[in-house]
Design an enzyme around this catalytic site. Structure first.
Site, short mmCIF file in Angstrom:
data_model
loop_
_atom_site.label_atom_id
_atom_site.label_comp_id
_atom_site.label_asym_id
_atom_site.label_seq_id
_atom_site.Cartn_x
_atom_site.Cartn_y
_atom_site.Cartn_z
CB CYS A 1 -1.00 -0.04 1.15
SG CYS A 1 -2.34 1.17 0.99
CG HIS B 1 -4.12 -3.49 2.62
ND1 HIS B 1 -3.19 -3.10 3.55
CD2 HIS B 1 -4.68 -2.35 2.14
CE1 HIS B 1 -3.19 -1.77 3.64
NE2 HIS B 1 -4.08 -1.31 2.79
CD GLU C 1 -2.38 -6.41 5.06
OE1 GLU C 1 -2.61 -5.23 5.37
OE2 GLU C 1 -1.75 -6.74 4.03
#
Length: 199
Positions: free
Chosen positions: A81, A179, A181
């Protein structure tokens, strides 16, 4: 995936650090948080996260000397990001000079789309081992108001009012605008591929 590798997440006060740490733990590995230059240099893999505003984040990097450390790293490095955006030459966000790792400038989305882009979008034109076992057109999770226009370091693309580079690669440096994750199984695959990279 090598189980005894040392994974360091750069801790400079501008990252969604815990969720990345938990995502790596779900893959069966441990990651350390560190702002120590020697610990970062000695890692097998380095993750450079970023959430927030480019100008403030670069000030924090400069205040700790990390702005000099990161471009000199030789192991695989993944910017996430804002981390990816800070690895570029320049950002329109607060007229911020970046780390100059990727030969690209970061632009703000035009007013023809809702800003920030929040939610799921597709990645296409996948061109890296970072995307092994990931199909073109799969969805990832994004939250951003600024983007990297298509450039020669592009390894994935997304469309949001304009086609833009949603992932970059140069030498040992990788960057993703999304992202991983927070991107379900697709993001887990991408993180696993990064941790499997060998230079």
């Amino acid at each position: 995936m090598r189980e005894n590798q040392k994974i360091v997440i750069i801790d400079y006060g501008a990252g969604n650090i815990q969720s990345i740490k938990f995502a790596i733990k779900r893959l069966g590995l441990e990651a350390r948080l560190s702002s120590d230059a020697e610990e970062i240099r000695s890692a097998d893999k380095v993750i450079f996260p970023g959430v927030g505003e480019a100008g403030s984040a670069m000030k924090m990097l400069r205040s700790t000397g990390l702005d000099k450390i990161i471009p000199g790293l030789t192991q695989p490095v993944l910017g996430i990001c804002l981390g990816m955006q800070l690895m570029c030459n320049h950002s329109e966000e607060v007229d911020t000079k970046g780390l100059g790792i990727f030969d690209a400038d970061v632009k703000r989305f035009e007013n023809n789309v809702k800003v920030p882009q929040i939610g799921w979008n597709q990645i296409t034109n996948l061109e890296s081992h970072l995307f092994d076992n990931v199909e073109s057109g799969e969805y990832v999770y994004l939250v951003h108001s600024y983007y990297v226009p298509e450039c020669k370091d592009e390894i994935a693309r997304t469309e949001y009012g304009v086609n833009y580079s949603t992932a970059l690669h140069r030498n040992n440096f990788y960057g993703v605008q999304f992202h991983p994750e927070k991107s379900s199984k697709t993001g887990e695959h991408i993180l696993k591929n990064f941790l499997n990279l060998e230079l």
